[in-house]
Motif scaffolding. Sequence first.
Motif, PDB file in Angstrom:
ATOM      1  N   GLU A 392       0.834  -1.211   0.000  1.00 31.79           N
ATOM      2  CA  GLU A 392       0.000   0.000   0.000  1.00 31.79           C
ATOM      3  C   GLU A 392       0.869   1.263   0.000  1.00 31.79           C
ATOM      4  OE1 GLU A 392      -2.548  -0.458   3.361  1.00 31.79           O
ATOM      5  OE2 GLU A 392      -3.511  -2.238   2.555  1.00 31.79           O
ATOM      6  N   LYS A 393       1.920   1.278   0.808  1.00 30.60           N
ATOM      7  CA  LYS A 393       2.808   2.447   0.824  1.00 30.60           C
ATOM      8  C   LYS A 393       3.462   2.657  -0.539  1.00 30.60           C
ATOM      9  CE  LYS A 393       4.168   3.035   5.661  1.00 30.60           C
ATOM     10  NZ  LYS A 393       5.306   3.062   6.602  1.00 30.60           N
ATOM     11  N   TRP A 394       3.773   1.567  -1.211  1.00 26.79           N
ATOM     12  CA  TRP A 394       4.459   1.656  -2.504  1.00 26.79           C
ATOM     13  C   TRP A 394       3.529   2.166  -3.613  1.00 26.79           C
ATOM     14  CZ3 TRP A 394       8.790   2.317  -4.787  1.00 26.79           C
ATOM     15  CH2 TRP A 394       8.994   1.922  -6.103  1.00 26.79           C
ATOM     16  N   ILE A 395       2.341   1.570  -3.732  1.00 20.09           N
ATOM     17  CA  ILE A 395       1.472   1.933  -4.857  1.00 20.09           C
ATOM     18  C   ILE A 395       0.661   3.199  -4.596  1.00 20.09           C
ATOM     19  CG2 ILE A 395       1.310  -0.444  -5.649  1.00 20.09           C
ATOM     20  CD1 ILE A 395      -1.501  -0.587  -4.469  1.00 20.09           C
ATOM     21  N   TYR A 396       0.571   3.626  -3.336  1.00 18.28           N
ATOM     22  CA  TYR A 396      -0.210   4.817  -3.036  1.00 18.28           C
ATOM     23  C   TYR A 396       0.654   6.053  -2.773  1.00 18.28           C
ATOM     24  CZ  TYR A 396      -4.196   1.635  -2.486  1.00 18.28           C
ATOM     25  OH  TYR A 396      -5.179   0.700  -2.711  1.00 18.28           O
ATOM     26  N   SER A 452       5.863  -0.224 -11.740  1.00 21.34           N
ATOM     27  CA  SER A 452       5.756   1.064 -12.433  1.00 21.34           C
ATOM     28  C   SER A 452       5.003   2.092 -11.594  1.00 21.34           C
ATOM     29  CB  SER A 452       5.056   0.875 -13.779  1.00 21.34           C
ATOM     30  OG  SER A 452       5.775  -0.010 -14.606  1.00 21.34           O
ATOM     31  N   THR A 453       3.951   1.655 -10.912  1.00 25.74           N
ATOM     32  CA  THR A 453       3.144   2.593 -10.113  1.00 25.74           C
ATOM     33  C   THR A 453       4.003   3.285  -9.065  1.00 25.74           C
ATOM     34  OG1 THR A 453       1.199   1.189 -10.426  1.00 25.74           O
ATOM     35  CG2 THR A 453       1.107   2.793  -8.644  1.00 25.74           C
ATOM     36  N   GLY A 454       4.739   2.517  -8.296  1.00 24.71           N
ATOM     37  CA  GLY A 454       5.595   3.120  -7.277  1.00 24.71           C
ATOM     38  C   GLY A 454       6.706   3.969  -7.865  1.00 24.71           C
ATOM     39  N   LYS A 455       7.274   3.523  -8.999  1.00 23.31           N
ATOM     40  CA  LYS A 455       8.353   4.288  -9.630  1.00 23.31           C
ATOM     41  C   LYS A 455       7.853   5.658 -10.084  1.00 23.31           C
ATOM     42  CE  LYS A 455      10.917   2.166 -12.731  1.00 23.31           C
ATOM     43  NZ  LYS A 455      11.282   1.241 -13.816  1.00 23.31           N
ATOM     44  N   TYR A 456       6.663   5.688 -10.682  1.00 20.39           N
ATOM     45  CA  TYR A 456       6.108   6.957 -11.155  1.00 20.39           C
ATOM     46  C   TYR A 456       5.937   7.936  -9.985  1.00 20.39           C
ATOM     47  CZ  TYR A 456       4.869   4.343 -15.409  1.00 20.39           C
ATOM     48  OH  TYR A 456       4.906   3.576 -16.552  1.00 20.39           O
ATOM     49  N   LEU A 457       5.324   7.436  -8.899  1.00 16.52           N
ATOM     50  CA  LEU A 457       5.093   8.302  -7.750  1.00 16.52           C
ATOM     51  C   LEU A 457       6.415   8.718  -7.106  1.00 16.52           C
ATOM     52  CD1 LEU A 457       2.053   6.493  -6.097  1.00 16.52           C
ATOM     53  CD2 LEU A 457       2.006   8.540  -7.518  1.00 16.52           C
ATOM     54  N   ASN A 458       7.386   7.819  -7.111  1.00 24.50           N
ATOM     55  CA  ASN A 458       8.678   8.116  -6.492  1.00 24.50           C
ATOM     56  C   ASN A 458       9.402   9.235  -7.229  1.00 24.50           C
ATOM     57  OD1 ASN A 458      11.849   7.352  -6.317  1.00 24.50           O
ATOM     58  ND2 ASN A 458      10.789   6.898  -4.402  1.00 24.50           N
ATOM     59  N   VAL A 459       9.294   9.238  -8.573  1.00 26.05           N
ATOM     60  CA  VAL A 459       9.942  10.301  -9.353  1.00 26.05           C
ATOM     61  C   VAL A 459       9.356  11.662  -8.982  1.00 26.05           C
ATOM     62  CG1 VAL A 459      10.216  11.239 -11.676  1.00 26.05           C
ATOM     63  CG2 VAL A 459      10.556   8.803 -11.289  1.00 26.05           C
ATOM     64  N   VAL A 460       8.034  11.720  -8.879  1.00 22.52           N
ATOM     65  CA  VAL A 460       7.386  12.978  -8.522  1.00 22.52           C
ATOM     66  C   VAL A 460       7.780  13.402  -7.105  1.00 22.52           C
ATOM     67  CG1 VAL A 460       5.175  14.173  -8.301  1.00 22.52           C
ATOM     68  CG2 VAL A 460       5.475  12.441 -10.069  1.00 22.52           C
ATOM     69  N   ARG A 461       7.885  12.441  -6.181  1.00 20.05           N
ATOM     70  CA  ARG A 461       8.290  12.747  -4.805  1.00 20.05           C
ATOM     71  C   ARG A 461       9.704  13.306  -4.769  1.00 20.05           C
ATOM     72  NH1 ARG A 461       5.854  10.933  -0.365  1.00 20.05           N
ATOM     73  NH2 ARG A 461       7.859  10.734   0.666  1.00 20.05           N
ATOM     74  N   GLU A 462      10.613  12.763  -5.595  1.00 23.40           N
ATOM     75  CA  GLU A 462      11.992  13.242  -5.593  1.00 23.40           C
ATOM     76  C   GLU A 462      12.113  14.641  -6.186  1.00 23.40           C
ATOM     77  OE1 GLU A 462      15.067  10.759  -6.877  1.00 23.40           O
ATOM     78  OE2 GLU A 462      14.520   9.083  -5.579  1.00 23.40           O
ATOM     79  N   CYS A 463      11.062  15.113  -6.836  1.00 23.28           N
ATOM     80  CA  CYS A 463      11.052  16.488  -7.332  1.00 23.28           C
ATOM     81  C   CYS A 463      10.472  17.449  -6.302  1.00 23.28           C
ATOM     82  CB  CYS A 463      10.257  16.564  -8.633  1.00 23.28           C
ATOM     83  SG  CYS A 463      11.018  15.667  -9.990  1.00 23.28           S
ATOM     84  N   GLY A 464      10.242  16.951  -5.083  1.00 26.77           N
ATOM     85  CA  GLY A 464       9.794  17.815  -4.005  1.00 26.77           C
ATOM     86  C   GLY A 464       8.296  17.939  -3.869  1.00 26.77           C
ATOM     87  N   ARG A 465       7.543  17.083  -4.564  1.00 24.95           N
ATOM     88  CA  ARG A 465       6.084  17.144  -4.468  1.00 24.95           C
ATOM     89  C   ARG A 465       5.571  15.906  -3.755  1.00 24.95           C
ATOM     90  NH1 ARG A 465       3.455  18.546 -10.184  1.00 24.95           N
ATOM     91  NH2 ARG A 465       1.663  17.922  -8.933  1.00 24.95           N
ATOM     92  N   ASP A 466       4.798  16.107  -2.705  1.00 22.20           N
ATOM     93  CA  ASP A 466       4.229  14.996  -1.956  1.00 22.20           C
ATOM     94  C   ASP A 466       2.951  14.533  -2.656  1.00 22.20           C
ATOM     95  OD1 ASP A 466       3.884  13.093  -0.053  1.00 22.20           O
ATOM     96  OD2 ASP A 466       2.931  14.419   1.405  1.00 22.20           O
ATOM     97  N   VAL A 467       2.899  13.252  -2.970  1.00 24.07           N
ATOM     98  CA  VAL A 467       1.732  12.708  -3.674  1.00 24.07           C
ATOM     99  C   VAL A 467       1.122  11.581  -2.854  1.00 24.07           C
ATOM    100  CG1 VAL A 467       2.388  13.316  -6.027  1.00 24.07           C
ATOM    101  CG2 VAL A 467       3.327  11.248  -4.999  1.00 24.07           C
ATOM    102  N   TYR A 494      -3.620   6.541 -11.795  1.00 20.70           N
ATOM    103  CA  TYR A 494      -3.366   7.815 -11.127  1.00 20.70           C
ATOM    104  C   TYR A 494      -1.882   8.182 -11.218  1.00 20.70           C
ATOM    105  CZ  TYR A 494      -2.469  11.102  -7.354  1.00 20.70           C
ATOM    106  OH  TYR A 494      -2.030  12.180  -6.628  1.00 20.70           O
ATOM    107  N   ALA A 495      -0.998   7.222 -10.916  1.00 18.44           N
ATOM    108  CA  ALA A 495       0.445   7.487 -10.927  1.00 18.44           C
ATOM    109  C   ALA A 495       0.917   7.843 -12.338  1.00 18.44           C
ATOM    110  CB  ALA A 495       1.206   6.267 -10.407  1.00 18.44           C
ATOM    111  N   SER A 496       0.397   7.139 -13.342  1.00 18.31           N
ATOM    112  CA  SER A 496       0.787   7.421 -14.729  1.00 18.31           C
ATOM    113  C   SER A 496       0.412   8.838 -15.115  1.00 18.31           C
ATOM    114  CB  SER A 496       0.102   6.432 -15.679  1.00 18.31           C
ATOM    115  OG  SER A 496       0.453   5.111 -15.366  1.00 18.31           O
ATOM    116  N   ASN A 719       1.648   6.615 -20.363  1.00 13.29           N
ATOM    117  CA  ASN A 719       2.531   6.561 -19.199  1.00 13.29           C
ATOM    118  C   ASN A 719       3.963   6.822 -19.636  1.00 13.29           C
ATOM    119  OD1 ASN A 719       3.801   3.896 -19.912  1.00 13.29           O
ATOM    120  ND2 ASN A 719       1.697   3.211 -19.629  1.00 13.29           N
ATOM    121  N   ILE A 720       4.847   6.966 -18.666  1.00 11.68           N
ATOM    122  CA  ILE A 720       6.222   7.343 -18.956  1.00 11.68           C
ATOM    123  C   ILE A 720       6.987   6.211 -19.631  1.00 11.68           C
ATOM    124  CG2 ILE A 720       7.246   6.615 -16.782  1.00 11.68           C
ATOM    125  CD1 ILE A 720       7.934   9.881 -18.672  1.00 11.68           C
TER     126      ILE A 720
END
Length: 891
Positions: A392-396, A452-467, A494-496, A719-720
Amino acid sequence: MSEFRIHHDVNELLSLLHVHGGEGAEVYIDLLQKNRTPYVTTTVSAHSAKVKIAEFSRTPEDFLKKYDELKSKNTRHLDSLVYLLSKLTEDKETLQYLQQNAKERAELAANAATSVSTNFSIPSSTSKISLQELEELRKQLGSVTANSSVQQPLELTRKILRDKQNKKNSGQPIPVFPSWVYERPALIGDFLIGTSLSTDTTVPIGTLPLASQESMIVEDLLYVLIGVDGRYITAQPLVGRQNRAFSVDPNLDLSIKELVTRILPVAASYSAVTRFIEEKSSFEYGQVNHALAAAMRTLIKEYMILITQLEHLQRQGLLSLQKLWFYIQPTMRTLEILASLATSVDKGECMGGSTLSLLHDKTFNYTGDSQAQELCLYLTKAASVPYFEILEKWIYRGIINDPYSEFMVEEHELQKEKIQEDYNDKYWDQRYTVVQQQIPSFLQKMADKILSTGKYLNVVRECGRDVTCPVAKEVIYTLKERAYVEQIEKAYNYASKVLLDFLMEEKELVAHLSRSIKHYFLMDQGDFFVHFMDLTEEELKKPVDDIITTRLEALLELALRMSTANTDPFKDDLKIDLMPHDLITQLLRVLAIETKQEKAIISADPTELTLSGLEAFSFDYIVKWPLSLIINRKALTRYQMLFRHMFYCKHVERQLCNVWISNKTAKQFSLHSAKWFAGAFTLRQRMLNFVQNIQYYMMFEVMEPTWHILEKNLKLASNIDDVLSHHTSFLDNCLKDCMLTNPELLKIFSKLMSVCVMFTNCMQRFTQSMKLDNEMDRLTLEHGTMLGPPTEEERAEETAKKKLTNKLLAEHADNLHLTSGFEATINKFDSNFSTHLLDLLDKLSIYSTNDCEHSMLNIIYRLDFNGFYTERLEHMSAERSQKAAPLLPRL
């Protein structure tokens, strides 16, 4: 799979198999691309493949035994591997090669063993050992094995797991139980070998009446069922991970003994489950196994309550052996299933996702047995709770909190900054990877989307945006896989969307590609390149070591500001890069990546020929995170290869055009032998026609149509990963159609370019002496400017000098022709150019026919538009066919 990847994978495989000579890697690449077919392994195909291998094997029993052993360990992809092996048994050529390879390895091993054995000698012993001493020795070894095979391996296993987990979580050490927990075996609840119920002298049971025997045995059984040895029933030492065995007093009545043997499997199952619970409760075995052990402990508590009630009945004299057997039967099935699960988890050394896979498969296997399936369902639900919390932490949210390495996605310590520096950096592919053995079987189909879901969200998080996913919902284990699919699909969509919108809109990915990358690397900005090449022409003619990079940077800045490129908002990201090797060397280095040849090529001495600035020149581009995921060093290197290829072609075209301008100056002189000069003009025009047509083909028949396809695909991307795939496909197609993935074609093309450059240098040297007239005009202009208008006498004197100079230049040109054999030089250039051009056209014809690369035929059609080379090409093809045909036997 990209052309580069296939190429160096095949080379690596050939190297590992020690295959030398033959038809080379290109043939195998072609076979791989033409014979790729998807295959889904089914139960029927796996069984038939197993039967086929068993029939083929010399020892089918050993093979089937090994297969069953691996199957019991829940080994992944076992059926797929067996199917592959069954297909290999049908390939006689491969089998013959493998047999030869095995024979060679056996000989090498035998030679090594012989060389080692010469250093040792077996001592001869004249003493003999008696049978009694042999039996005692065997018992001693057995007791040592029994004592050490359980404790030491468990301690060693815990230490290995603990070290691995502490290494992964360096800042947060894994908690451990104190050592006294393992040093006090009485706390385990299992049998203590070497102890008995009482120190009193045991009455021989055979001397007691039948009723007394039954009463004593019932009392013993109640102790044995909770892991304590009785007077007449004792547990045997464990050997490895075997099931617990018991010894029953041989003097016991046979009727009672028969019933006792039926009840003892319950004690054996209890012993196995108890040991499993105590072992897996340790932190080192992970949260899933810990949760499973806790669920089993709950069931064991219910079992202990039953035994307590039976003891109460036994004290009241109301419990007979038959009643004990009656009361214990319902629990017997439960303990049997628990013991089976415990044994399977131990054998397979399962942790995390592999434990859940085993439990899920067992649950499905018990379809039809509602009680057993309900029990397994309860255990799987309990064990899956910590795993699903990580999921859940990974995909959300795109966060991994997996201290015990149980989750299907593994995080690696990679720096995203290196993606701009290292061609072979695999941040996107290897920062987060799927661990196959940790994928629960019920999530196997969704593994890629989960990653892929977690990777997409992780990229956005590393740009300083909490998702945080707005459709987040608790994941609960169920036999209906559709429930997982729906939840994961929603999170994936959602992540895509979040990452794609972030890259496309906020980071302007398409604008970077179309307004900067295409304009500069694919030479789409014509006025900028004309201006830039005019400014840097003299600087780039120097050897690369003599070029001042800051001067080039300043000239680039000037060209950018004075052309239409000034409107590009990303123009400041464009930089100068002087490569240490030429284009062919760069291509070979790229093809050698991840192969055994890589170190040899990288450590090789640079070419002895000094590179000019034109041969080493390339652009570079600064890309910031997260756009560097798409425009990474690998993609930029491919863009640079395309740019260097076209930039050098543009340089050769400019040189040939300069020769044409110089030749116009030479036409005003009256040369006595103009025939050789006309031949030079003709050759120049043929070269110019070749270079211009090659440029037209690359820019308008390869890159422009492929770019339009890329733009269309990027608009449709969801998707990316689609964006990455389309971008990589675009670059691969451009490199392939521009002959940059084929070293043989590129070498021929480079020879043609070299001939053109040497020809232009030769013609420039010849016409250089004829520029004196223009120089005199310039000096005259300066003279008139500095000292005022020239007088009539000065004009007449200067005109006479010009006439004399023209006469001397004409005589000099004719003498040059006569003394240095200029006509022979031009003929040699013509011959070399024609030979290489025919070779290129011939190779293009072969590759376009064999590899179905019809786009390359366009080069032939453009260069041979009037059929000038057709006859020669047909003649070369006929000669090649004649050499390939087998010799006919003489009559």
